[in-house]
Scaffold this motif. Structure first.
Motif, PDB file in Angstrom:
ATOM      1  N   ILE A  67       0.943  -1.089   0.224  1.00 33.23           N
ATOM      2  CA  ILE A  67      -0.531  -0.084  -0.089  1.00 33.23           C
ATOM      3  C   ILE A  67       1.129   1.412   0.228  1.00 33.23           C
ATOM      4  N   ALA A  68       1.827   0.949   0.797  1.00 37.04           N
ATOM      5  CA  ALA A  68       2.572   2.638   1.075  1.00 37.04           C
ATOM      6  C   ALA A  68       3.306   2.650  -0.484  1.00 37.04           C
ATOM      7  N   SER A  69       3.363   2.176  -1.387  1.00 33.73           N
ATOM      8  CA  SER A  69       3.920   2.036  -3.188  1.00 33.73           C
ATOM      9  C   SER A  69       4.081   3.367  -3.570  1.00 33.73           C
ATOM     10  N   GLY A  70       2.027   2.856  -3.248  1.00 36.59           N
ATOM     11  CA  GLY A  70       0.982   4.189  -3.764  1.00 36.59           C
ATOM     12  C   GLY A  70       0.893   4.193  -5.291  1.00 36.59           C
ATOM     13  N   GLU A  71       1.660   2.714  -5.769  1.00 41.46           N
ATOM     14  CA  GLU A  71       1.006   1.801  -7.609  1.00 41.46           C
ATOM     15  C   GLU A  71      -0.226   2.140  -7.396  1.00 41.46           C
ATOM     16  N   HIS A  72      -1.252   1.881  -6.264  1.00 43.36           N
ATOM     17  CA  HIS A  72      -2.381   0.914  -6.433  1.00 43.36           C
ATOM     18  C   HIS A  72      -3.706   1.689  -5.293  1.00 43.36           C
ATOM     19  N   ALA A  73      -4.935   1.896  -6.048  1.00 42.79           N
ATOM     20  CA  ALA A  73      -6.110   2.258  -5.638  1.00 42.79           C
ATOM     21  C   ALA A  73      -7.553   1.515  -6.275  1.00 42.79           C
ATOM     22  N   LEU A  74      -8.787   1.637  -5.689  1.00 44.16           N
ATOM     23  CA  LEU A  74      -9.659   0.795  -5.612  1.00 44.16           C
ATOM     24  C   LEU A  74     -10.357   1.236  -7.252  1.00 44.16           C
ATOM     25  N   ASN A  75     -11.087   0.907  -7.994  1.00 38.29           N
ATOM     26  CA  ASN A  75     -11.353   1.389  -8.782  1.00 38.29           C
ATOM     27  C   ASN A  75     -12.781   1.920  -8.535  1.00 38.29           C
ATOM     28  N   SER A  76     -13.243   2.894  -8.586  1.00 38.15           N
ATOM     29  CA  SER A  76     -14.388   4.102  -8.499  1.00 38.15           C
ATOM     30  C   SER A  76     -15.544   3.275  -8.944  1.00 38.15           C
ATOM     31  N   ASP A  77     -15.203   2.706  -9.679  1.00 35.65           N
ATOM     32  CA  ASP A  77     -16.911   1.423  -9.999  1.00 35.65           C
ATOM     33  C   ASP A  77     -16.491  -0.308  -9.844  1.00 35.65           C
ATOM     34  N   PHE A  78     -16.565  -0.054  -8.389  1.00 35.20           N
ATOM     35  CA  PHE A  78     -16.812  -2.199  -8.876  1.00 35.20           C
ATOM     36  C   PHE A  78     -17.859  -3.556 -10.319  1.00 35.20           C
ATOM     37  N   ARG A  79     -17.919  -2.980 -10.539  1.00 38.92           N
ATOM     38  CA  ARG A  79     -18.932  -4.036 -11.697  1.00 38.92           C
ATOM     39  C   ARG A  79     -17.456  -3.472 -12.812  1.00 38.92           C
ATOM     40  N   GLN A  80     -17.143  -2.530 -12.676  1.00 38.58           N
ATOM     41  CA  GLN A  80     -15.808  -2.020 -13.949  1.00 38.58           C
ATOM     42  C   GLN A  80     -14.211  -3.000 -13.767  1.00 38.58           C
ATOM     43  N   ILE A  81     -14.446  -2.884 -12.918  1.00 33.48           N
ATOM     44  CA  ILE A  81     -13.591  -3.989 -12.696  1.00 33.48           C
ATOM     45  C   ILE A  81     -13.388  -5.688 -13.481  1.00 33.48           C
ATOM     46  N   PHE A  82     -14.756  -6.125 -13.593  1.00 33.09           N
ATOM     47  CA  PHE A  82     -14.533  -7.280 -14.093  1.00 33.09           C
ATOM     48  C   PHE A  82     -15.316  -6.969 -16.004  1.00 33.09           C
TER      49      PHE A  82
END
Length: 648
Positions: free
Chosen positions: A229-244
């Motif tokens: 998490i501290a790497s700062g490279e990642h975040a949640l996609n704002s739309d759960f559905r869009q992931i899939f």
């Protein structure tokens, strides 16, 4: 997926990968790595693993006439699925050992290529041992390449020792892959530093939980999750559905989806295909094949529908949680037509995270395969692992709350939604599907699907909407208006009464009020003949959703909240069975499903007879012995130093 950046994964393994003189060029290293990744998408760890091996849990159950093996926890030492998992893992481990030994002898490769290859090989060797440790417990450790048949004759090492070796391999891989990031390589199918750290967090949680109970590993899990998490490279996609949807459309989401099993489909009959079955076997069944100009047309993609959803999963989602109706299909198909399910049709539902309708037309037309990738690690999982590890080490701190609440903020609409539709009268005499008019309430997005069965109206809540401050008014069908022309055959509602227009005309200012027979044209303009009561419905709003957890949980209450959040967030991603096992509640959770199936649980109807037989299979079969699988009989025969797991 079929992007050029992943071409190294599409190269077919070569027979000479294990020769001592082979590992001298980057191309040869890529070939060797291809062989090392290949088992993840092969039949044993790909198709069979997704369809049957990890199918049973309190998420759902395998629905097929063939009820044997891990799919129903009727495990035996001669089961082919179990043997194939064992074999695929050890074949891959030997590939890794050959590559590691070959790199030691290489004299032509630059240091960066060597480090990356060594890091990937060490991590993947650890990952395959991780699978073995999960399913078999104590297993033989092979840390050098096999030279002859006698190399396979080794005793099983205690599962804690196996986990120690896994963590050692992966920790070394983290240093070797220091500069191999998702941003640099641009796709998620190859092991990167983030994948190593996230999977290490998972491995450490498994080692800390049952049956290993190496509880010091909670601190290690916390360390690795925090580091990622501290790497700062990642975040949640704002739309759960869009992931899939991204998985289905061959798009990478490098912020959320950290590591994926990559599939590709070039075309029918192509030797370059490395296709999979994500969303083909486990999804909303769609087997209708209409003909268009003599050609079969798969409108939404052929899906076998081999898995059904447990209503318990449906019920655990809170009001306004967008994950529920995406993870679990609120529809079925009938002769190719999508038909929506009522709130009481809980046993008829199927998984729907990966929907074939989002695939390209070419891929969607394939019956048995597609190119949809499968996520092995998502960022939301890392956040939930951090919250869990932090709670176990330090209790429910602000750090733990923030991690779980990030996941909940993405999932739950922070306003009141329409929770249910209360039909106070379904009406009678309806000859066609009425229109629906929604007014007031201050919200948006409410969607209702009306149907008519035997003259009575049924309403399906398709979308709960959001931002409601009061209950909206829902009008069913044409509502009478003055000075309006009505043609014969039109159905018109006036308050609680339904009429057929039997003589066309323009309405006057006087509405029909007759409770039988026909109105007078002189009074009402058109003639309105009474049919029966009109359909009436009240929209019931949810309470104000609880998005963020209250900051007053005990350690045990927060632990249960984490377990429930993982249940909601990660359903059908292959983690639930192992989660229940490490939490020490595997057998008890399965056994409790009998109450749901038999109709003894609140808000869950009794399962239909044809579904109850399938759903009860794993519930009746599971026992304490099924914490682990049996060692395959073939390997017991070939390896006299190996003993069988207890109970088999």
């Amino acid at each position: 997926m079929s992007l050029s950046c992943q071409s190294f994964l599409d190269i077919k393994p070569e027979d000479s990968l294990t020769t001592s003189s082979y590992y001298q060029t980057k191309q040869q290293i890529n070939n060797a790595l291809t062989a090392l990744y290949a088992p993840l998408k092969g039949t044993a760890l790909g198709e069979n693993y997704l369809i049957r091996v990890i199918a049973p849990s309190d998420e759902g159950y395998y629905f097929s006439k063939v009820r044997i093996g891990p799919a129903t926890i009727s495990n035996s030492a001669d089961d082919s699925d179990i043997y194939q998992v064992w074999q695929a893992c050890y074949v891959a481990i030997n590939y890794a050992n050959n590559l590691l030994e070959g790199l030691e002898k290489s004299s032509t490769l630059d240091i960066t290529t060597q480090n990356h290859a060594r890091g990937e090989a060490k991590f993947l060797r650890g990952y395959y041992y991780f699978l073995l440790a999960q399913w078999f417990g104590d297993v033989p450790l092979h840390l050098d390449a096999s030279k002859n048949a006698n190399d396979g004759i080794r005793e099983r090492k205690p599962v804690k020792e196996v986990y120690d070796q896994i963590i050692k391999d992966m920790t070394e891989a983290d240093s070797l892959l220091e500069d191999q990031t998702l941003i640099r390589i641009g796709y998620a199918e190859r092991v990167t530093k983030s994948a190593v750290e996230g999977i290490l967090a998972r491995v450490c949680l498994y080692a800390a939980g049952e049956p290993v109970n190496d509880t010091k590993r909670y601190k290690d899990a916390l360390f690795w999750a925090k580091k990622l998490i501290a790497s700062g490279e990642h975040a949640l996609n704002s739309d759960f559905r869009q992931i899939f949807i991204n998985h289905s459309q061959d798009k990478y989401d490098l912020k959320e989806s950290i590591w994926e099993v990559g599939y590709s489909f070039v075309g029918s009959g192509s030797s370059q295909n490395a296709s999979g079955v994500v969303g083909v076997y486990a999804g909303v069944a769609q087997t209708y094949t209409p003909m268009v100009n003599g050609v079969v047309s798969y409108d939404s993609g052929y899906v076998y529908g081999y898995e059904k959803v447990h209503p318990r999963l449906y019920n655990i989602y809170e009001a306004g949680d967008v994950r529920r109706d995406w993870t679990i299909g609120n529809y079925n198909y009938n002769n190719g037509i999508r038909t929506y399910l009522s709130p009481t049709q809980l046993w008829e539902r199927m998984p729907a995270k990966w929907r074939r309708e989002y695939e390209s037309a070419q891929i969607r037309s394939e019956q048995r395969s597609n190119s949809t990738n499968f996520p092995l690690l998502r960022y939301s999982d890392v956040l939930l692992m951090l919250a869990e590890a932090e709670n176990e080490v330090n209790g429910p701190t602000d750090l733990a709350y923030e991690a779980i609440n990030q996941v909940r903020r993405r999932a739950i609409i922070p306003t009141k939604v329409v929770n249910t539709l209360l039909m106070t009268n379904q009406g009678s005499g309806y000859t066609s599907v009425p229109s629906i008019t929604i007014t007031g309430g201050g919200g948006i997005g409410l969607s209702i699907l009306p149907t008519v069965v035997s003259g009575r109206v049924h309403l399906i809540l398709r979308n709960q909407g959001n931002s409601y401050t009061s209950s909206p008014t829902i009008s069913i069908g044409n509502q009478w208006q003055n000075n309006t022309y009505y043609s014969a055959g039109t159905q018109v509602a006036v308050a609680s009464r339904l009429y057929n227009v039997t003589l066309a005309g323009t309405s006057t200012n006087t509405a029909p009020s007759n409770g039988s027979g026909s109105s007078s044209a002189a009074t009402t303009g058109a003639v309105f003949t009474y049919v029966g009561p009109s359909a009436q419905v009240i929209a019931i709003l949810s309470n104000q959703p609880t998005v963020e957890l209250p900051m007053n949980f005990s350690k045990s209450t927060f632990r249960k909240a984490i377990q429930d959040e993982r249940y909601r967030e990660l359903a059908f991603e292959g983690l639930r069975f192992a989660d229940l096992r490490r939490w020490g509640i595997l057998v008890s959770t399965f056994k409790s499903l009998a109450n749901d199936i038999n109709g003894n649980s609140l808000s869950i109807p009794v399962a239909p007879v044809n579904l109850a037989v399938e759903a009860l299979g794993p519930v009746n079969n599971i026992s304490a012995r099924d914490i682990f699988w049996p060692i395959p009989i073939r390997d017991l025969i070939l390896n006299p130093k190996m003993a069988q797991n207890v109970g088999f």
